[in-house]
Write a protein that holds these residues in place. Structure first.
Motif, PDB file in Angstrom:
ATOM      1  N   THR A 174       9.487  -2.602   4.075  1.00 38.10           N
ATOM      2  CA  THR A 174       8.176  -2.638   4.727  1.00 38.10           C
ATOM      3  C   THR A 174       7.110  -3.088   3.747  1.00 38.10           C
ATOM      4  O   THR A 174       6.974  -2.519   2.652  1.00 38.10           O
ATOM      5  CB  THR A 174       7.819  -1.264   5.316  1.00 38.10           C
ATOM      6  OG1 THR A 174       8.797  -0.910   6.298  1.00 38.10           O
ATOM      7  CG2 THR A 174       6.444  -1.296   5.973  1.00 38.10           C
ATOM      8  N   GLU A 175       6.359  -4.067   4.142  1.00 41.19           N
ATOM      9  CA  GLU A 175       5.312  -4.642   3.286  1.00 41.19           C
ATOM     10  C   GLU A 175       4.300  -3.591   2.858  1.00 41.19           C
ATOM     11  O   GLU A 175       3.856  -2.765   3.659  1.00 41.19           O
ATOM     12  CB  GLU A 175       4.611  -5.772   4.054  1.00 41.19           C
ATOM     13  CG  GLU A 175       3.540  -6.504   3.273  1.00 41.19           C
ATOM     14  CD  GLU A 175       2.850  -7.565   4.113  1.00 41.19           C
ATOM     15  OE1 GLU A 175       1.956  -8.232   3.593  1.00 41.19           O
ATOM     16  OE2 GLU A 175       3.219  -7.709   5.302  1.00 41.19           O
ATOM     17  N   SER A 176       3.938  -3.620   1.579  1.00 40.76           N
ATOM     18  CA  SER A 176       2.905  -2.756   0.974  1.00 40.76           C
ATOM     19  C   SER A 176       3.334  -1.306   0.829  1.00 40.76           C
ATOM     20  O   SER A 176       2.524  -0.464   0.440  1.00 40.76           O
ATOM     21  CB  SER A 176       1.592  -2.817   1.769  1.00 40.76           C
ATOM     22  OG  SER A 176       1.086  -4.144   1.803  1.00 40.76           O
ATOM     23  N   ALA A 228       3.137  -2.632  10.071  1.00 38.76           N
ATOM     24  CA  ALA A 228       4.028  -3.102   9.012  1.00 38.76           C
ATOM     25  C   ALA A 228       5.469  -2.660   9.265  1.00 38.76           C
ATOM     26  O   ALA A 228       6.418  -3.419   9.024  1.00 38.76           O
ATOM     27  CB  ALA A 228       3.544  -2.587   7.659  1.00 38.76           C
TER      28      ALA A 228
END
Length: 381
Positions: A174-176, A228
């Motif tokens: 998952t991004e970030s 996200a």
């Protein structure tokens, strides 16, 4: 019949339900909503069955921000929780979680909770939405005499669950999201991470019988995190999932629901939760009542399986071979995973042995059912 009106002639507004910070996203996804514990919650997005099967085979994304969260801090935090709850929480290691019960003086279950030890003198307690006020009141009352601060942080944070066999890979991608040591995070353990630079609490806990995580994040970041997770999980089969699938998932896993298998009138031992109670503690609320002998005819919780397609529902009678009532269903459904009806029920101890043949009264029709061990379903990996 016309709607009631105020003196000025305007309609009386309906009691407003609370909404989570993700409510607009649920509406955009086409969710149907229901009143759950005073909250407007998504009951389904597309299909109960599709959402259930997604969690069993890939992953489901749940908004559980209606749950209540309490921070417990201070030198007496462990001693306070040992007194306030049925388990021994003072020995819980930092980084671990434990299931426990909040009891009343009579030993009945006010609520079931998860406790996370966050530091030497710091804990997080998550309780059910419908019992938020009563848990807050109990903590306030029981903290008297302890050097401890109880802070209700429910309005400040959102709780999102990613559940299913692909949950770990989805979260890792998952991004970030940054979670040091995610691969080594065990079941009923937690770790601090970050999302877009903000603190993210990550616990390997859940209410579905599958592997998964519950993520505590600030309300301001909740929408971004939800988006996200959907982006990372969509190609892996993740779908948003509502309360209907959550209920059949937890039923298959034999997990109790307060108001069904647990209540202020039900003792832990009746619900098969005697192991959760640390009777050897010096004192805790409900100890004196639990130390007494439980009545020999007190109903006990069992699992029931039946054939066909007709399921017993909460409140349906359980009958013995002679047709006499011997108990009542607390939760029941046609199991999406197993393909046959399952139920949990409180029955007389005399008919509670595994293999006992009973009947469910399904709207006047007697459906054969057999007492079986819980859970009905257990993941294999």
């Amino acid at each position: 019949m016309t709607d009631p009106a105020l003196p000025n002639g305007d309609p009386v507004p309906a009691t407003a339900l609370a909404e989570t910070p993700l409510a607009d996203r649920h509406r955009a996804l086409g969710a149907s909503f229901t009143d759950f514990g005073g909250w407007s919650m998504p009951v389904r997005y597309t299909s109960d069955l599709a959402e259930h099967h997604a969690v069993r085979t890939a992953a489901g994304l749940f908004d559980i921000s209606h749950m209540a969260e309490f921070r417990i801090d201070g030198p007496d935090s462990g001693a306070f929780l040992d007194y306030a709850l049925a388990g021994r929480l003072s020995v819980l290691r930092e980084g671990k979680a434990k299931y426990s019960l909040l009891l009343n003086d009579a030993g009945g279950v006010v609520d079931d909770v998860i406790v996370y030890r966050q530091g030497e003198d710091s804990y997080l307690v998550i309780s059910n939405a419908g019992n938020h006020a009563v848990v807050a009141a109990a903590f306030a009352e029981r903290s008297a005499g302890f050097d401890v601060a109880v802070r209700d942080i429910s309005a400040e944070v959102s709780l999102i669950a990613v559940q299913g066999p692909r949950a770990a890979e989805i979260l890792a991608d998952t991004e970030s999201v940054e979670i040091p040591g995610l691969d080594d995070l065990g079941f009923y353990a937690w770790r601090n991470g970050t999302f877009a630079g903000d603190e993210l609490f990550v616990a390997r806990t859940g209410y579905t019988g599958e592997d998964g995580f519950e993520l505590l994040v600030t309300n301001e970041r909740a929408g971004e995190l939800w988006d996200a997770l959907l982006r990372a999980g969509g190609p892996r089969g993740l779908v948003p999932a509502g309360l209907a699938s959550r209920d059949t998932l937890r039923l298959e896993a034999g997990m109790p629901l307060h108001g069904h298998e647990l209540s202020a009138e039900i003792l832990p031992a009746q619900a098969g939760l005697g192991r959760v109670v640390a009777l050897d503690k010096d004192d805790f609320v409900g100890k004196q009542s639990l130390a007494a002998v439980v009545a020999g005819d007190a109903p006990v919780l069992v699992g029931l399986v039946a054939e066909g397609r007709r399921a017993g529902r909460a409140g349906y009678a359980v009958l013995d071979a002679e047709g006499s009532p011997v108990g009542e269903v607390t939760s029941g459904a046609l199991s999406p995973t197993l393909g046959h009806p399952i139920a949990m029920a409180f029955v007389s101890p005399r008919v509670s042995a595994l293999g006992t043949e009973l009947f469910l009264d399904v709207r006047g029709t007697r459906i054969p059912a057999t007492v079986t061990a819980l859970p009905f379903y257990r993941r294999t990996t």
